[in-house]
Enzyme design. Structure first.
Site, short mmCIF file in Angstrom:
data_model
loop_
_atom_site.label_atom_id
_atom_site.label_comp_id
_atom_site.label_asym_id
_atom_site.label_seq_id
_atom_site.Cartn_x
_atom_site.Cartn_y
_atom_site.Cartn_z
N LYS A 1 78.79 17.53 59.75
CA LYS A 1 79.86 18.07 58.92
C LYS A 1 81.16 18.04 59.72
O LYS A 1 81.17 18.38 60.90
CB LYS A 1 79.48 19.52 58.53
CG LYS A 1 80.03 19.93 57.20
CD LYS A 1 79.34 21.17 56.66
CE LYS A 1 80.08 21.67 55.44
NZ LYS A 1 79.41 22.76 54.76
N GLU B 1 70.00 32.13 43.98
CA GLU B 1 70.42 33.34 43.28
C GLU B 1 69.27 34.00 42.55
O GLU B 1 69.15 35.23 42.52
CB GLU B 1 71.55 33.01 42.29
CG GLU B 1 72.90 32.69 42.93
CD GLU B 1 73.00 31.28 43.52
OE1 GLU B 1 72.08 30.46 43.26
OE2 GLU B 1 73.97 30.98 44.22
N ARG C 1 73.25 31.94 37.15
CA ARG C 1 71.97 31.32 37.48
C ARG C 1 70.79 32.27 37.35
O ARG C 1 69.67 31.86 37.14
CB ARG C 1 71.99 30.85 38.95
CG ARG C 1 72.68 29.56 39.23
CD ARG C 1 71.72 28.43 38.95
NE ARG C 1 72.41 27.19 38.81
CZ ARG C 1 72.58 26.31 39.79
NH1 ARG C 1 72.07 26.55 40.98
NH2 ARG C 1 73.21 25.20 39.58
C1 LIG Z 1 74.65 27.95 42.68
C2 LIG Z 1 75.64 27.93 43.82
N1 LIG Z 1 75.57 28.89 44.76
C3 LIG Z 1 76.43 28.89 45.79
C4 LIG Z 1 77.39 27.92 45.88
C5 LIG Z 1 78.43 27.97 46.98
N2 LIG Z 1 78.34 26.79 47.86
C6 LIG Z 1 79.19 25.75 47.75
S1 LIG Z 1 78.89 24.57 48.86
C7 LIG Z 1 77.61 25.43 49.51
C8 LIG Z 1 76.85 24.86 50.66
C9 LIG Z 1 76.23 23.55 50.31
O1 LIG Z 1 75.56 23.08 51.43
P1 LIG Z 1 75.08 21.58 51.45
O2 LIG Z 1 74.48 21.23 50.16
O3 LIG Z 1 74.22 21.41 52.64
O4 LIG Z 1 76.41 20.75 51.60
P2 LIG Z 1 77.37 20.63 52.87
O5 LIG Z 1 78.56 21.50 52.55
O6 LIG Z 1 76.66 21.08 54.09
O7 LIG Z 1 77.74 19.21 52.92
C10 LIG Z 1 77.44 26.64 48.87
C11 LIG Z 1 76.45 27.66 49.24
C12 LIG Z 1 77.44 26.95 44.86
N3 LIG Z 1 78.36 25.98 44.86
N4 LIG Z 1 76.55 26.96 43.87
#
Ligand SMILES: Cc1ncc(C[n+]2csc(CCOP(=O)(O)OP(=O)(O)O)c2C)c(N)n1
Length: 640
Positions: A288, A378, A406
């Site tokens: 990242k 969630e 959700r």
């Molecule tokens: C249902 C839901 N819960 C929480 C989030 C908040 N959120 C946005 S990005 C993220 C992390 C995603 O991690 P990953 O899929 O590994 O992607 P990365 O940012 O590491 O590339 C979270 C928790 C969301 N977008 N949707």
């Protein structure tokens, strides 16, 4: 400020232009794309680390696949900046996330290259599988369907529902696992350990390398490619019986792990995978923030969405204020949790993957045994909290209002029907701002208000938030307790007030009046304070009531109000349909009151992204909107 793209990138108006490049030129394109993202986000803000981490993947995918005919689905979508820039939105990219500008997430109405709208996580596998199934139904076996999902998003249960179905679907779906060991905060859970294990397992990787050797020859083998892969895979499967791969156990062909920053290798692999039919998964290991020193070396959570920064020094811009500023509501929540938990040893905290976003990280740091990050889950967070409550603990489950959507069934089925005293703190209630409609917390008052055994309230300021949290941890028989508050700052620079109980279902009169009454719920009540002051200067006396609870309503206060006023305005940062204003109308109908009521709130339409203040203005419930509503009502009074 005009940001100029590099030499190659300036020629890319669509993926067709990417395909015209020599493969050897892709490294330079990646470099230029990365710099364009850095230049833009440093000046205009937005999500950052995730898009840098998938630059090579993005270029390789558009080089190899025939988008938009081939369907490319990004999970969450916060990492799709490179995709947007390569698909005709380069010259508008400086409007990203601004009012009337590009959306920060893929959006079907914005581009034919955005195969599926996103914002919430863990949907990509299901969406891509649906598309793949539709192609199968139409006998189109040429079309490719690709889901790009992060290791964080993979912790969401829905991703597994998709994988479970994909494994028996016989569809042309390719799942790309973008594994950077991060969610917004460090990824959590057993799956994370599993992914690390398969990434580092020597035996497994040696055998997988043999597959790659074979795959290298695929193009020349033509049709027999499938047989070759199957043979090698079967060999591996029997050798690794004791070390079976989770994805292969689900009937998905697993390839990788591969270096997600080697664009040349990615192109070769993706070209080969195109020839392999059926559901398959490619595991890419990425970093990242890749390619930007401060993000790579620094705190990945900070660089997830850092705001604007100096791209040379990596210094993140912070507003310096002369006077003490009110804290963010989320920080009041975080600190108050610790204070309360010190007083009451039954209190525990739960967050689904938002420790920093909700400020639950304050408690996680101080009391690691009593605060849980459960991953992007969630539904689990709610039922887990219900389980804790059955055992006499006092859970404070903090979920952004929009993500709570959700877990609705869990709230109904596991909490309300069983009448369990779970506390919900809904952050980002109301307009979320630049994240836009997928993130606006518009519906929670309406979707919670209709549930039995549910208390629904919203503080107008920091002190009320603390008092409501204090009240929520006092012993009570059953009933869920939901406290909603918005993104951003409150109004009290000196917010560490002593806490006291607020009787459930009671509002307060902030100001008396005679001409009209404003009934507010939550932080937007502060607009009413300003408006009442303004009209008072013209000798127009408007009463203001901070109702605090949408359920149960303060009926005593409402009887008082409707016995005295013929003109009432309700104001809330939530949907007008079924929200607090609707609750007031129901009260009136039930008690046979007649009065003219104007409800201000989020209209029954999709409200796009922008600054919160811009969206409040658009929806007509900022200070000016409220003033306008008052004037409109008082003119009626004057005429009659
Ligand atoms: C249902 C839901 N819960 C929480 C989030 C908040 N959120 C946005 S990005 C993220 C992390 C995603 O991690 P990953 O899929 O590994 O992607 P990365 O940012 O590491 O590339 C979270 C928790 C969301 N977008 N949707």
């Amino acid at each position: 400020m005009l940001i100029t793209p590099g030499k190659l990138l300036s020629r890319i108006d669509s993926p067709e232009d990417v395909k015209k490049l020599e493969q050897a030129e892709l490294v330079q394109l990646c470099d230029e794309l990365r710099h364009f993202i850095i230049d833009n986000v440093s000046v205009y803000g937005g999500h950052f680390g995730a898009s840098l981490g998938v630059v090579e993947l993005t270029v390789a995918l558009h080089y190899v696949f025939n988008t938009p005919y081939d369907q490319l689905v990004w999970d969450v979508g916060h990492q799709a900046y490179g995709h947007k820039i390569l698909t005709g939105r380069r010259d508008n990219f400086h409007t990203n996330r601004l009012y009337n500008g590009l959306s920060g997430f893929p959006k079907r109405s914005e581009s034919e290259y955005d195969a599926f709208g996103v914002g919430h996580s863990s949907t990509s596998v299901s969406a891509a599988l649906g598309m793949a199934m539709a192609s199968k139904y139409k006998n189109d076996d040429k079309r490719q369907h690709i889901a790009v999902i992060g290791d964080g998003a993979l912790t969401g249960g829905m991703a597994f529902e998709g994988l479970n179905h994909a494994g028996v679907s016989d569809t042309n779906v390719l799942i790309i696992l973008n594994d950077n060991c991060m969610s917004i905060d460090p990824n959590v859970g057993a799956l994370k350990d599993y992914l690390t294990d398969i990434t580092t397992s020597r035996t497994y990787n040696r055998l997988k390398d043999e597959v790659w050797n074979w795959l290298g020859k695929l193009s020349s083998f033509g049709k027999s490619a499938q047989d070759i892969v199957s043979k090698v895979e079967n060999g591996i499967k029997s050798t690794l019986l004791s070390q079976s791969n989770l994805f292969e156990s689900l009937n998905l062909r697993y390839f990788g792990p591969v270096d997600g920053h080697d664009v040349d290798h990615l192109v070769t692999i993706l070209n080969d995978l195109k020839n392999i039919k059926g559901p398959k998964i490619l595991h890419c290991v990425t970093v990242k923030g890749k390619g930007y020193g401060p993000a790579e070396k620094g705190n990945a959570t900070t660089w997830h969405a850092p705001g604007t920064f100096d791209k040379i020094t990596g210094e993140i811009h912070k507003k310096v204020m002369d006077t003490p500023q009110p804290p963010k509501y989320q920080d009041v929540f975080g600190h108050t949790m610790v204070e309360l938990a010190k007083m009451n040893d039954k209190i525990v905290g739960i967050t689904p993957a938002m420790p920093s976003g909700s400020s639950m990280n304050i408690m996680m740091k101080e009391m690691p045994d009593r605060a849980f990050d459960v991953g992007i889950a969630e539904q689990h967070a709610v039922t887990f909290s219900a389980g804790l409550a059955t055992q006499g603990l006092i859970p404070f489950c903090n979920i952004y209002s929009s993500f709570m959507q959700r877990a609705y069934d869990q709230v109904v089925h596991d909490v309300c029907i069983q009448n369990l005293p779970v506390n919900f703190c809904l952050d980002r209630a109301g307009f979320a701002g630049a994240d836009g409609p997928t993130h606006h917390g518009a519906y929670d008052i309406a979707y919670f208000r209709c549930l039995p055994n549910m208390i629904v309230c919203a503080p107008m300021n920091e002190s009320e938030l603390r008092n409501l949290m204090y009240t929520a941890q006092l012993p009570r028989k059953g009933q869920a307790f939901s406290i909603r508050y918005p993104r951003g700052q409150g109004v009290m620079p000196h917010w560490r007030t002593s806490m006291e109980e607020i009787k459930i279902g009671t509002g307060r009169k902030i100001r008396g009046g005679s001409d009209l009454a404003i009934l507010s719920l939550g932080h937007v009540g502060n607009y009413a304070v300003e408006v009442c002051d303004l009209f008072a200067k013209q000798n127009i006396n408007i009463a203001h009531y901070d109702m605090r609870f949408a359920k149960p309503l303060d009926e005593k206060l409402l009887h008082e109000i409707f016995s005295s006023f013929r003109k009432v305005i309700t104001i809330e940062d939530g949907c007008v349909q079924g929200g607090f204003g609707s609750a007031v109308l129901e009260f009136m109908a039930d008690h046979h009151y007649t009065a003219e009521v104007k409800r201000l709130g989020i209209p029954d339409q999709v409200v796009e992204h922008g600054e919160q203040s811009e969206l409040h203005r658009e929806a007509g419930f900022d200070q000016a909107g409220l003033e306008k509503a008052v004037v409109a009502m008082l003119e009626v009074i004057t005429k009659s």
